[in-house]
Design a protein around this motif. Sequence first.
Motif, PDB file in Angstrom:
ATOM      1  N   ILE A  64       0.850  -1.189   0.000  1.00 30.02           N
ATOM      2  CA  ILE A  64       0.000   0.000   0.000  1.00 30.02           C
ATOM      3  C   ILE A  64       0.888   1.242   0.000  1.00 30.02           C
ATOM      4  O   ILE A  64       1.543   1.545   1.002  1.00 30.02           O
ATOM      5  N   GLY A  65       0.911   1.920  -1.111  1.00 34.71           N
ATOM      6  CA  GLY A  65       1.678   3.164  -1.195  1.00 34.71           C
ATOM      7  C   GLY A  65       0.821   4.340  -0.763  1.00 34.71           C
ATOM      8  O   GLY A  65      -0.391   4.226  -0.660  1.00 34.71           O
ATOM      9  N   GLY A  66       1.446   5.452  -0.499  1.00 30.58           N
ATOM     10  CA  GLY A  66       0.714   6.675  -0.151  1.00 30.58           C
ATOM     11  C   GLY A  66       0.036   6.585   1.192  1.00 30.58           C
ATOM     12  O   GLY A  66       0.227   5.619   1.926  1.00 30.58           O
ATOM     13  N   ARG A  67      -0.728   7.594   1.530  1.00 34.02           N
ATOM     14  CA  ARG A  67      -1.441   7.614   2.815  1.00 34.02           C
ATOM     15  C   ARG A  67      -2.906   7.906   2.586  1.00 34.02           C
ATOM     16  O   ARG A  67      -3.268   8.582   1.628  1.00 34.02           O
ATOM     17  N   LEU A  68      -3.720   7.434   3.508  1.00 34.35           N
ATOM     18  CA  LEU A  68      -5.166   7.688   3.404  1.00 34.35           C
ATOM     19  C   LEU A  68      -5.434   9.181   3.529  1.00 34.35           C
ATOM     20  O   LEU A  68      -4.797   9.877   4.318  1.00 34.35           O
ATOM     21  N   GLN A  69      -6.402   9.663   2.750  1.00 38.38           N
ATOM     22  CA  GLN A  69      -6.829  11.063   2.882  1.00 38.38           C
ATOM     23  C   GLN A  69      -7.581  11.241   4.200  1.00 38.38           C
ATOM     24  O   GLN A  69      -8.112  10.275   4.752  1.00 38.38           O
ATOM     25  N   ALA A  70      -7.671  12.499   4.653  1.00 36.94           N
ATOM     26  CA  ALA A  70      -8.481  12.792   5.836  1.00 36.94           C
ATOM     27  C   ALA A  70      -9.919  12.374   5.554  1.00 36.94           C
ATOM     28  O   ALA A  70     -10.413  12.532   4.435  1.00 36.94           O
ATOM     29  N   GLY A  71     -10.571  11.778   6.548  1.00 35.75           N
ATOM     30  CA  GLY A  71     -11.967  11.378   6.368  1.00 35.75           C
ATOM     31  C   GLY A  71     -12.123   9.997   5.734  1.00 35.75           C
ATOM     32  O   GLY A  71     -13.232   9.547   5.491  1.00 35.75           O
ATOM     33  N   VAL A  72     -10.993   9.326   5.465  1.00 34.66           N
ATOM     34  CA  VAL A  72     -11.031   7.968   4.925  1.00 34.66           C
ATOM     35  C   VAL A  72     -10.349   7.063   5.946  1.00 34.66           C
ATOM     36  O   VAL A  72      -9.287   7.405   6.467  1.00 34.66           O
ATOM     37  N   GLY A  73     -10.950   5.934   6.247  1.00 31.03           N
ATOM     38  CA  GLY A  73     -10.416   5.076   7.305  1.00 31.03           C
ATOM     39  C   GLY A  73      -9.873   3.753   6.785  1.00 31.03           C
ATOM     40  O   GLY A  73      -9.952   3.450   5.591  1.00 31.03           O
ATOM     41  N   SER A  74      -9.338   2.958   7.729  1.00 29.75           N
ATOM     42  CA  SER A  74      -8.719   1.696   7.323  1.00 29.75           C
ATOM     43  C   SER A  74      -9.767   0.688   6.841  1.00 29.75           C
ATOM     44  O   SER A  74      -9.462  -0.206   6.069  1.00 29.75           O
ATOM     45  N   LYS A  75     -11.032   0.824   7.270  1.00 30.64           N
ATOM     46  CA  LYS A  75     -12.076  -0.055   6.737  1.00 30.64           C
ATOM     47  C   LYS A  75     -12.278   0.218   5.256  1.00 30.64           C
ATOM     48  O   LYS A  75     -12.456  -0.708   4.460  1.00 30.64           O
ATOM     49  N   ASP A  76     -12.215   1.495   4.888  1.00 24.66           N
ATOM     50  CA  ASP A  76     -12.339   1.848   3.480  1.00 24.66           C
ATOM     51  C   ASP A  76     -11.190   1.222   2.690  1.00 24.66           C
ATOM     52  O   ASP A  76     -11.381   0.693   1.603  1.00 24.66           O
ATOM     53  N   LEU A  77      -9.992   1.289   3.293  1.00 29.71           N
ATOM     54  CA  LEU A  77      -8.824   0.717   2.630  1.00 29.71           C
ATOM     55  C   LEU A  77      -9.001  -0.784   2.416  1.00 29.71           C
ATOM     56  O   LEU A  77      -8.775  -1.303   1.316  1.00 29.71           O
ATOM     57  N   VAL A  78      -9.435  -1.495   3.451  1.00 27.00           N
ATOM     58  CA  VAL A  78      -9.518  -2.953   3.302  1.00 27.00           C
ATOM     59  C   VAL A  78     -10.677  -3.347   2.387  1.00 27.00           C
ATOM     60  O   VAL A  78     -10.581  -4.323   1.644  1.00 27.00           O
ATOM     61  N   LEU A  79     -11.747  -2.577   2.388  1.00 28.84           N
ATOM     62  CA  LEU A  79     -12.827  -2.873   1.429  1.00 28.84           C
ATOM     63  C   LEU A  79     -12.303  -2.699  -0.003  1.00 28.84           C
ATOM     64  O   LEU A  79     -12.620  -3.492  -0.898  1.00 28.84           O
ATOM     65  N   ALA A  80     -11.466  -1.677  -0.193  1.00 26.73           N
ATOM     66  CA  ALA A  80     -10.878  -1.479  -1.524  1.00 26.73           C
ATOM     67  C   ALA A  80      -9.964  -2.653  -1.879  1.00 26.73           C
ATOM     68  O   ALA A  80      -9.945  -3.111  -3.030  1.00 26.73           O
ATOM     69  N   ILE A  81      -9.210  -3.142  -0.896  1.00 25.96           N
ATOM     70  CA  ILE A  81      -8.309  -4.276  -1.139  1.00 25.96           C
ATOM     71  C   ILE A  81      -9.119  -5.529  -1.505  1.00 25.96           C
ATOM     72  O   ILE A  81      -8.811  -6.226  -2.478  1.00 25.96           O
ATOM     73  N   VAL A  82     -10.166  -5.813  -0.732  1.00 24.53           N
ATOM     74  CA  VAL A  82     -10.987  -7.006  -1.017  1.00 24.53           C
ATOM     75  C   VAL A  82     -11.661  -6.847  -2.378  1.00 24.53           C
ATOM     76  O   VAL A  82     -11.751  -7.797  -3.157  1.00 24.53           O
ATOM     77  N   GLY A  83     -12.098  -5.645  -2.681  1.00 20.23           N
ATOM     78  CA  GLY A  83     -12.699  -5.388  -3.988  1.00 20.23           C
ATOM     79  C   GLY A  83     -11.722  -5.684  -5.112  1.00 20.23           C
ATOM     80  O   GLY A  83     -12.079  -6.235  -6.150  1.00 20.23           O
ATOM     81  N   ASP A  91      -2.816   2.284  -4.107  1.00 21.30           N
ATOM     82  CA  ASP A  91      -2.448   3.606  -3.612  1.00 21.30           C
ATOM     83  C   ASP A  91      -3.475   4.051  -2.567  1.00 21.30           C
ATOM     84  O   ASP A  91      -4.636   4.286  -2.904  1.00 21.30           O
ATOM     85  N   ALA A  92      -3.033   4.181  -1.331  1.00 22.08           N
ATOM     86  CA  ALA A  92      -3.954   4.560  -0.257  1.00 22.08           C
ATOM     87  C   ALA A  92      -4.569   5.932  -0.513  1.00 22.08           C
ATOM     88  O   ALA A  92      -5.741   6.170  -0.200  1.00 22.08           O
ATOM     89  N   ALA A  93      -3.791   6.832  -1.112  1.00 30.85           N
ATOM     90  CA  ALA A  93      -4.269   8.205  -1.315  1.00 30.85           C
ATOM     91  C   ALA A  93      -5.473   8.246  -2.248  1.00 30.85           C
ATOM     92  O   ALA A  93      -6.237   9.205  -2.249  1.00 30.85           O
ATOM     93  N   ALA A  94      -5.637   7.208  -3.070  1.00 29.03           N
ATOM     94  CA  ALA A  94      -6.743   7.208  -4.041  1.00 29.03           C
ATOM     95  C   ALA A  94      -8.013   6.576  -3.466  1.00 29.03           C
ATOM     96  O   ALA A  94      -9.045   6.565  -4.142  1.00 29.03           O
ATOM     97  N   VAL A  95      -7.927   6.060  -2.224  1.00 27.41           N
ATOM     98  CA  VAL A  95      -9.088   5.366  -1.653  1.00 27.41           C
ATOM     99  C   VAL A  95     -10.112   6.384  -1.144  1.00 27.41           C
ATOM    100  O   VAL A  95      -9.760   7.359  -0.478  1.00 27.41           O
ATOM    101  N   GLU A  96     -11.364   6.171  -1.481  1.00 31.82           N
ATOM    102  CA  GLU A  96     -12.484   7.010  -1.019  1.00 31.82           C
ATOM    103  C   GLU A  96     -13.251   6.241   0.050  1.00 31.82           C
ATOM    104  O   GLU A  96     -13.057   5.034   0.180  1.00 31.82           O
ATOM    105  N   PRO A  97     -14.147   6.870   0.790  1.00 30.71           N
ATOM    106  CA  PRO A  97     -15.032   6.091   1.660  1.00 30.71           C
ATOM    107  C   PRO A  97     -15.750   5.036   0.816  1.00 30.71           C
ATOM    108  O   PRO A  97     -16.244   5.348  -0.265  1.00 30.71           O
ATOM    109  N   MET A  98     -15.742   3.786   1.314  1.00 30.29           N
ATOM    110  CA  MET A  98     -16.237   2.660   0.514  1.00 30.29           C
ATOM    111  C   MET A  98     -17.501   2.067   1.131  1.00 30.29           C
ATOM    112  O   MET A  98     -17.752   2.190   2.329  1.00 30.29           O
TER     113      MET A  98
END
Lengths: 197, 466
Positions: B176-195, B286-293
Amino acid sequence: MDVTATTPIRTIRARTVVLAADDVDTDQIIPARFLTTTRRDGFGDALFADWRFDGEGQPRPGFALNDPQTRGAGVLVAGRNFGCGSSREHAAWALRDYGFRAVVAGSFADIFRNNALKNGLLPVAVPGDALAWLTAHPGVEVTIDLEATTLAAPGLAPAPFPVEPFARYRLLNGIDELGYLLSRSGAIDAYERSRGA
Amino acid sequence: MTPRTLFEKIWQAHEVVAETAETPAVLYVDLHLVHEVTTPQAFAELESRGLPVRRPDRTLGTLDHSTPTDAAELLGRIPIRDASAAAQVAALERNARAHGIELLGLGDGRRGIVHVIGPELGRTQPGMTIVCGDSHTSTHGAFGTLAFGIGTTEVGHVLATQCLLQRKPRCLAVTIGGRLQAGVGSKDLVLAIVGRLGVGGGTGHVIEYRGEGIRALSMEERMTVCNMSIEAGARAGMIAPDATTFAYLQGRPGAPAGEDWEHAVERWQALPGDAGAAFDGEVSLDAAAVEPMISYGTNPGMVTAVGGSIPEAGDAAFMKALRYMGFEPGERLAGKRVDLVFIGSCTNSRLSDLQAAAAVLRGRKLARGVRMLVVPGSQQVKRAAEAEGLDRVFLAAGAEWRESGCSMCIGMNGDVAASGQYVVSTSNRNFEGRQGAGSRTLLAGPATAAAAAVTGRVTDPRELAA
Ligand code: SF4
């Protein structure tokens, strides 16, 4: 019904019932509300409960297991990634208790595959063309040969399927897995001593 | 020496007998977690063979799955209403007593969801092998452990021998490169990963999560990520231990103390994978590209951004899932009706999750007709949240504040949605009927769930940010 894994399995000859769905999860195989029990038998009636029965407990027409013609079928044919989701061994117990002796699928989720093998339920992952043929021929009698690790049917050339070698040996010879582990107690003692565990 | 991954180091250190072509490895288990639903048949098996539990001291029990979250039942003021659940609870109490296993019982202030209490008590430590009759055991991998779910027969094997017969899985790197944007959490990240991986994408593998986007996460956030590894089919997820890990563990009751602590940290620092260690595959995101999922279908791989739309087309399974959910291809998710909101489960029931939900709810009310359950992951989380006044935020908004347990994540204890209802849930599974027969689950993070509670609609939580 006998669900011990210590009854040797060599060949399974039985008719199929087809459930043409990928990613069949263990919540469908046995919904969680049936898990509040301390027994390991009696789950067959709840197998696929929410697909088989409506809210009033009436059989849903159109669901394969409700077709009287499928009664007595011993092999379930499904799609890819069968048994994904929870680790509940109740899923394997329910399939066994209902009368299935093997599940044929494109692939299996890891924990389900393990659980099935421990309960004398054979997970048979066949190549895509064989699965497509089986899906198109519901009710056919298949022969699953664990020694040769092939599945065949009249009109279908024997299709190979993978089985972990120890699981195959264990099932063919009716070896009790816990007994095998206990026989390694000396090595476990030594390991614990060496780690000061 | 060949460079080794984190996974290989732990695997090799726990081989009692190495695997051969004919036989699997005998793998030693450092910590065995047990709960009421997947153990009674295993204890019965031991009993029928007259076997003792080999290492009760390496076994820890809790009551969580079928246990009520209603204080009156839980604290014994009234009996547990569901007789079969009561029998499961009684069975584990009896088995734990008979075998000398520590059980965090109904009235115990440390009781909670099995994957919340292990870390919280400091029992989960880097380098360990941890198993439990529960697929979300992958959660503990956040500490650099090899932790995976097992079936009930295997629970019996571990009780009797402290070992499992296992084939070595393959190892997949998820970087996972980059960092999560403000207002986006690790659940959003993992949902993106599973997706990205799909529900079967990790089958046969252990996932190691790495990269800047993972290093930047807190331990609670890392647990959320590792928790959902199984939703991609991987039995385990792992993250190399680092200063964040050690800081979390130091001072916890189960963690080493004093000189032992120094030695432990030294050992743990050797665990991260060696430079150049080979993986069996790699996926980058890229974590920076993850939105609330949010999920829209009936498996956790069917996800999209809260502001996004359901795909235009798919196969028969996709169409079947949409029919179940009552959605059409191409529809937008934002604005969809919500009946119930569940904040809880081993994915998102820790203090930071409750804080994220409370931040959205503070000073607001639930939308008319919406029911909301907030179920802390453990009694300790509950007390910590109450000390901060979070319970009052939830209650003032009109939500229910419960005792800890699995609750509506699995709907075994009577906490369920009605057929046809839409639930925005911070849990991990949206399978058909998971939260009650006919219920429709939309998986999301705590902020998105809280936003849905306030508006009664699927809502991007950033729209409500003060
Ligand atoms: S919270 Fe849900 S997923 Fe987690 S252990 Fe409990 S039932 Fe399983």
